[in-house]
Design a protein around this motif. Structure first.
Motif, mmCIF file in Angstrom:
data_model
loop_
_atom_site.group_PDB
_atom_site.id
_atom_site.type_symbol
_atom_site.label_atom_id
_atom_site.label_comp_id
_atom_site.label_asym_id
_atom_site.label_seq_id
_atom_site.Cartn_x
_atom_site.Cartn_y
_atom_site.Cartn_z
ATOM 1 N N ARG A 238 0.855 -1.174 0.168
ATOM 2 C CA ARG A 238 -0.181 -0.026 -0.042
ATOM 3 C C ARG A 238 0.773 1.342 0.033
ATOM 4 N NH1 ARG A 238 -5.108 -1.100 2.195
ATOM 5 N NH2 ARG A 238 -5.983 -3.054 1.085
ATOM 6 N N LEU A 239 1.917 1.281 0.665
ATOM 7 C CA LEU A 239 2.829 2.579 0.831
ATOM 8 C C LEU A 239 3.863 2.610 -0.012
ATOM 9 C CD1 LEU A 239 2.956 2.788 4.695
ATOM 10 C CD2 LEU A 239 1.425 3.617 3.150
ATOM 11 N N ASN A 240 4.246 1.821 -1.136
ATOM 12 C CA ASN A 240 5.121 1.964 -2.109
ATOM 13 C C ASN A 240 4.537 3.037 -3.185
ATOM 14 O OD1 ASN A 240 7.694 0.473 -1.903
ATOM 15 N ND2 ASN A 240 6.608 -1.505 -1.945
ATOM 16 N N PRO A 241 3.520 2.782 -3.418
ATOM 17 C CA PRO A 241 2.700 3.820 -4.274
ATOM 18 C C PRO A 241 2.712 5.336 -3.725
ATOM 19 C CG PRO A 241 1.490 2.077 -4.416
ATOM 20 C CD PRO A 241 2.529 1.732 -3.319
ATOM 21 N N VAL A 242 2.461 5.541 -2.404
ATOM 22 C CA VAL A 242 2.443 6.538 -1.619
ATOM 23 C C VAL A 242 3.935 7.139 -1.752
ATOM 24 C CG1 VAL A 242 2.223 7.902 0.609
ATOM 25 C CG2 VAL A 242 0.635 5.812 -0.408
ATOM 26 N N ALA A 243 5.052 6.415 -1.250
ATOM 27 C CA ALA A 243 6.379 6.859 -1.514
ATOM 28 C C ALA A 243 6.668 7.427 -2.810
ATOM 29 C CB ALA A 243 7.398 5.687 -1.183
ATOM 30 N N ARG A 244 6.307 6.609 -3.832
ATOM 31 C CA ARG A 244 6.778 7.166 -5.225
ATOM 32 C C ARG A 244 5.869 8.594 -5.383
ATOM 33 N NH1 ARG A 244 6.267 1.453 -6.530
ATOM 34 N NH2 ARG A 244 4.020 1.506 -6.948
ATOM 35 N N GLN A 245 4.861 8.588 -5.042
ATOM 36 C CA GLN A 245 4.016 9.771 -5.426
ATOM 37 C C GLN A 245 4.472 11.013 -4.708
ATOM 38 O OE1 GLN A 245 -0.091 9.546 -4.001
ATOM 39 N NE2 GLN A 245 -0.624 11.711 -4.518
ATOM 40 N N HIS A 246 5.239 10.741 -3.618
ATOM 41 C CA HIS A 246 5.834 11.862 -2.841
ATOM 42 C C HIS A 246 7.394 11.968 -3.210
ATOM 43 C CE1 HIS A 246 1.855 11.810 -0.931
ATOM 44 N NE2 HIS A 246 2.051 13.088 -0.608
ATOM 45 N N ASP A 247 7.915 11.389 -4.198
ATOM 46 C CA ASP A 247 9.222 11.320 -4.629
ATOM 47 C C ASP A 247 10.227 10.701 -3.503
ATOM 48 O OD1 ASP A 247 8.879 12.150 -7.069
ATOM 49 O OD2 ASP A 247 8.612 14.596 -6.509
ATOM 50 N N PHE A 248 9.849 9.842 -2.860
ATOM 51 C CA PHE A 248 10.773 9.105 -1.813
ATOM 52 C C PHE A 248 11.158 7.912 -2.487
ATOM 53 C CE2 PHE A 248 7.980 11.282 1.012
ATOM 54 C CZ PHE A 248 8.985 12.148 1.884
ATOM 55 N N GLY A 249 12.504 7.610 -2.311
ATOM 56 C CA GLY A 249 13.211 6.486 -2.811
ATOM 57 C C GLY A 249 12.900 5.036 -2.277
ATOM 58 N N SER A 250 12.300 5.048 -1.060
ATOM 59 C CA SER A 250 11.679 3.887 -0.322
ATOM 60 C C SER A 250 10.719 4.190 0.690
ATOM 61 C CB SER A 250 13.013 3.252 0.213
ATOM 62 O OG SER A 250 13.477 4.212 1.173
ATOM 63 N N ILE A 251 10.190 3.346 1.231
ATOM 64 C CA ILE A 251 9.332 3.334 2.192
ATOM 65 C C ILE A 251 9.945 3.808 3.662
ATOM 66 C CG2 ILE A 251 7.583 2.312 3.843
ATOM 67 C CD1 ILE A 251 6.929 0.646 1.701
ATOM 68 N N ALA A 252 11.280 3.449 3.492
ATOM 69 C CA ALA A 252 12.106 3.986 4.785
ATOM 70 C C ALA A 252 12.314 5.491 4.736
ATOM 71 C CB ALA A 252 13.465 3.316 4.649
ATOM 72 N N GLU A 253 12.383 5.920 3.651
ATOM 73 C CA GLU A 253 12.830 7.399 3.640
ATOM 74 C C GLU A 253 11.354 8.223 3.683
ATOM 75 O OE1 GLU A 253 14.177 8.671 -0.240
ATOM 76 O OE2 GLU A 253 15.853 7.388 -0.256
ATOM 77 N N LEU A 254 10.325 7.387 3.406
ATOM 78 C CA LEU A 254 9.003 7.936 3.683
ATOM 79 C C LEU A 254 8.702 8.027 5.256
ATOM 80 C CD1 LEU A 254 5.845 8.629 3.029
ATOM 81 C CD2 LEU A 254 5.756 6.279 2.895
ATOM 82 N N THR A 255 8.876 7.083 5.906
ATOM 83 C CA THR A 255 8.977 6.715 7.231
ATOM 84 C C THR A 255 9.515 7.981 8.071
ATOM 85 O OG1 THR A 255 8.618 4.513 6.780
ATOM 86 C CG2 THR A 255 8.916 5.233 9.085
ATOM 87 N N ASP A 256 10.902 8.262 7.473
ATOM 88 C CA ASP A 256 11.917 9.191 8.000
ATOM 89 C C ASP A 256 11.281 10.385 8.080
ATOM 90 O OD1 ASP A 256 13.761 7.251 8.711
ATOM 91 O OD2 ASP A 256 15.131 7.615 6.929
#
Length: 279
Positions: free
Chosen positions: A40-58
């Motif tokens: 579910r969160l891989n598309p969210v990370a891509r949409q917000h220009d993060f390279g991974s879910i780890a970057e999104l979480t940070d």
């Protein structure tokens, strides 16, 4: 756009994300659901220009991340639905529940039906089409169809009433497709006649509910309680009881029930359809 890698979630990141979802929606994510978070969160990370879910979480750990938090919660809201899903509740509504309520509400000439966790709107639009098809006597009644969901993104889509070919192929009879929809490019748009019958609102079940959800005749709360703890289920059912009329009707999902949760509803069954009456 940054390419998002599909690296496995660390335990610390999973725990953080699961707590975020729990705090904001009361949805419980066990460790075995790590794969669900990732998908579910891989598309969210891509949409917000993060390279991974780890970057999104940070980024979520930083202040002023409310908009990003909402995107994550929206993504984790289960949006599985279809027209006339599990047809039996709709059959009971048409054959018994609505005729009974129409007789009881003849002087008031008002009915309120609430579709919670409405997702992209197929459930509530199915109800609206049923009313138009089978109950012409309600043409001059005050029919209030309320549809709510946690996800603001999915509500925006539901309100537009636009569906792809796969979605209209799932449960929607051809005669209703041709009667109540029209082509919109490669999609189908529901007619304004049906769309205007429904009011969509954002509601978080664990927060305060709007005043419009009072004196409700029929509540569809299907396939929602399964995501919550027993205490949260009790709280939600208690709030439903406060808002549903004494002679109203509650529909839950096929794998859900009120056992050991509340004594304010009694179970009833007609043929293959289980439903609940307020006590």
């Amino acid at each position: 756009m940054t390419t998002c890698t599909d690296d496995a979630l660390s335990k610390a990141d999973f725990d953080f994300l699961a707590k975020l979802v729990l705090d904001q929606s009361a949805i419980v994510l066990e460790a075995s659901k790590s794969y669900l978070l990732e998908s579910r969160l891989n598309p969210v990370a891509r949409q917000h220009d993060f390279g991974s879910i780890a970057e999104l979480t940070d980024a979520l750990r930083k202040p002023n991340s409310r908009k990003l938090e909402q995107a994550v919660v929206d993504a984790m809201t289960t949006n599985e639905t279809s027209f006339y899903r599990d047809i039996h509740p709709f059959d009971l509504l048409r054959k018994q529940i609505l005729p009974e309520l129409i007789e009881k509400r003849f002087k008031e000439r008002r009915l309120t039906i609430w579709s919670n966790a409405c997702s992209s709107g197929q459930e509530v639009y199915s109800i609206a089409m049923m009313i138009r098809e089978h109950f012409p006597q309600l043409a001059d009644w005050d029919i209030r169809l309320r549809a709510t969901d946690l996800s603001s993104e999915i509500l925006e889509r539901a309100e537009k009433g636009i569906f792809n070919q796969t979605e209209v192929n799932r449960g929607l009879p051809m005669q209703l497709l041709m009667k109540y929809f029209h082509r919109d490019g490669v999609h189908w748009r529901i007619n304004d006649e049906i769309r205007s019958m429904v009011k969509f609102d954002s509601v978080n079940l664990i927060e305060r509910w709007p005043a419009t959800l009072m004196s409700v005749d029929v509540v569809f709360l299907r396939n929602v309680l399964i995501y919550f703890t027993p205490d949260t289920k009790r709280e939600i059912l208690a709030k439903v009881r406060q808002r549903i009329r004494d002679d109203g009707c509650l529909f839950l999902g096929g794998s859900e029930n009120t056992m050991n949760l509340t004594n304010e509803f009694e179970r009833d069954q007609v043929d293959r359809t289980v439903y609940y009456r307020p006590i």
